[in-house]
Design a protein around this motif. Structure first.
Motif, PDB file in Angstrom:
ATOM      1  N   ASP A  92      11.612  26.221  10.942  1.00  0.00           N
ATOM      2  CA  ASP A  92      11.869  27.078  11.215  1.00  0.00           C
ATOM      3  C   ASP A  92      10.371  28.097  10.925  1.00  0.00           C
ATOM      4  N   ILE A  93       9.553  28.117  10.249  1.00  0.00           N
ATOM      5  CA  ILE A  93       8.179  28.679  10.059  1.00  0.00           C
ATOM      6  C   ILE A  93       6.737  27.439  10.033  1.00  0.00           C
ATOM      7  N   ALA A  94       5.831  27.947  10.770  1.00  0.00           N
ATOM      8  CA  ALA A  94       4.583  27.334  10.317  1.00  0.00           C
ATOM      9  C   ALA A  94       3.434  28.007   9.851  1.00  0.00           C
ATOM     10  N   VAL A  95       2.622  27.614   8.642  1.00  0.00           N
ATOM     11  CA  VAL A  95       1.514  28.550   8.114  1.00  0.00           C
ATOM     12  C   VAL A  95      -0.247  27.943   7.949  1.00  0.00           C
ATOM     13  N   THR A  96      -0.763  28.656   8.710  1.00  0.00           N
ATOM     14  CA  THR A  96      -1.916  29.100   8.079  1.00  0.00           C
ATOM     15  C   THR A  96      -2.385  29.228   7.086  1.00  0.00           C
ATOM     16  N   PRO A  97      -2.318  27.845   5.690  1.00  0.00           N
ATOM     17  CA  PRO A  97      -2.406  28.656   4.408  1.00  0.00           C
ATOM     18  C   PRO A  97      -4.139  29.162   4.690  1.00  0.00           C
ATOM     19  N   ALA A  98      -4.500  30.188   3.406  1.00  0.00           N
ATOM     20  CA  ALA A  98      -6.111  30.522   3.695  1.00  0.00           C
ATOM     21  C   ALA A  98      -6.431  30.126   2.233  1.00  0.00           C
ATOM     22  N   GLU A  99      -7.694  30.330   1.519  1.00  0.00           N
ATOM     23  CA  GLU A  99      -8.140  30.120   0.494  1.00  0.00           C
ATOM     24  C   GLU A  99      -8.392  30.173  -0.587  1.00  0.00           C
ATOM     25  N   LEU A 111      -1.674  33.784   3.254  1.00  0.00           N
ATOM     26  CA  LEU A 111      -1.986  32.903   4.569  1.00  0.00           C
ATOM     27  C   LEU A 111      -2.716  33.644   5.612  1.00  0.00           C
ATOM     28  N   ALA A 112      -3.626  32.798   6.443  1.00  0.00           N
ATOM     29  CA  ALA A 112      -4.038  33.573   7.890  1.00  0.00           C
ATOM     30  C   ALA A 112      -3.060  33.285   8.294  1.00  0.00           C
ATOM     31  N   GLY A 149      -0.135  24.107   8.574  1.00  0.00           N
ATOM     32  CA  GLY A 149      -1.342  24.521  10.083  1.00  0.00           C
ATOM     33  C   GLY A 149      -2.357  23.676   9.201  1.00  0.00           C
ATOM     34  N   PRO A 150      -3.979  23.621   9.235  1.00  0.00           N
ATOM     35  CA  PRO A 150      -5.208  23.622   8.828  1.00  0.00           C
ATOM     36  C   PRO A 150      -5.516  24.716   7.511  1.00  0.00           C
ATOM     37  N   GLY A 151      -6.079  24.442   7.223  1.00  0.00           N
ATOM     38  CA  GLY A 151      -6.415  26.244   5.949  1.00  0.00           C
ATOM     39  C   GLY A 151      -6.986  26.668   7.130  1.00  0.00           C
ATOM     40  N   TRP A 152      -7.094  27.314   6.597  1.00  0.00           N
ATOM     41  CA  TRP A 152      -8.457  28.288   7.005  1.00  0.00           C
ATOM     42  C   TRP A 152      -9.103  29.447   5.432  1.00  0.00           C
ATOM     43  N   HIS A 153      -9.767  30.711   6.139  1.00  0.00           N
ATOM     44  CA  HIS A 153     -10.157  31.609   5.009  1.00  0.00           C
ATOM     45  C   HIS A 153     -10.455  32.817   5.571  1.00  0.00           C
TER      46      HIS A 153
END
Length: 178
Positions: free
Chosen positions: A95-102, A106-107, A146-150
């Motif tokens: 339902d939801i996909a996120v790129t977690p931030a450090e 969420l990015a 998803g893969p994390g980012w900053h």
């Protein structure tokens, strides 16, 4: 100027993606802020104000018919476009996909349409935590990571920028003072 530089570079990353239509939402923005941001985009790019309390869902509502929408925070000027593509792919089952931030935020947030009722109730923002998503999800695979980012939210975050990556020209110019 700093926030506009970040927004411009983030927009440029998204505008360069194939098969993605880009719109810009200004959270809590008045008409002057919307006009200022509109000056950074390509002609024809929709730019509109959204409520700061529900920026992601209101932006999704304004986009119109689509199978999926990915909202990206303005403060990720060096986000690789590949990470946005991974969110779209993950929305085939989630339902939801996120790129977690450090920093725990969420990015980027992607949602499949029509929007699942639990997401309407939660109204996720870029400050929503993964724990909040996990607590509210109705089934195991409703949330895809998803893969994390900053994100560039504090002065110390500038050290995360990789000078070897292409792009983020407006941010570079601000850092150089030009």
């Amino acid at each position: 100027m700093w926030r506009l530089a970040l927004a411009e570079d983030t927009y440029e990353v998204l505008a360069a993606l194939d098969r993605v239509e880009v719109a810009v939402a200004v959270a809590g923005g008045d008409e002057a802020a919307v006009a200022e941001v509109a000056g950074l985009t390509w002609p024809g790019t929709p730019v509109y104000a959204v409520d700061a309390g529900r920026p992601v869902l209101e932006a999704v509502e304004k986009v119109g018919p689509a199978a999926a929408v990915v909202a990206v925070s303005y403060d990720v000027p060096d986000l690789p476009g590949l990470l946005v593509g991974k969110l779209f792919r993950a929305l085939g089952a989630a339902d939801i996909a996120v790129t977690p931030a450090e920093d725990g935020s969420l990015a980027a947030i992607g949602v499949r349409l029509p929007l699942a009722p639990w997401l309407t109730d939660l109204a996720p923002t870029f400050d929503t935590t993964l724990a909040e998503l996990d607590d509210q999800k109705p089934r195991r695979h409703a949330v895809a990571l998803g893969p994390g980012w900053h994100r560039l939210r504090a002065t110390a975050d500038i050290a995360r920028l990789d000078p070897g990556l292409e792009g983020w020209d407006a941010t570079r110019a601000q850092l150089r003072g030009t």
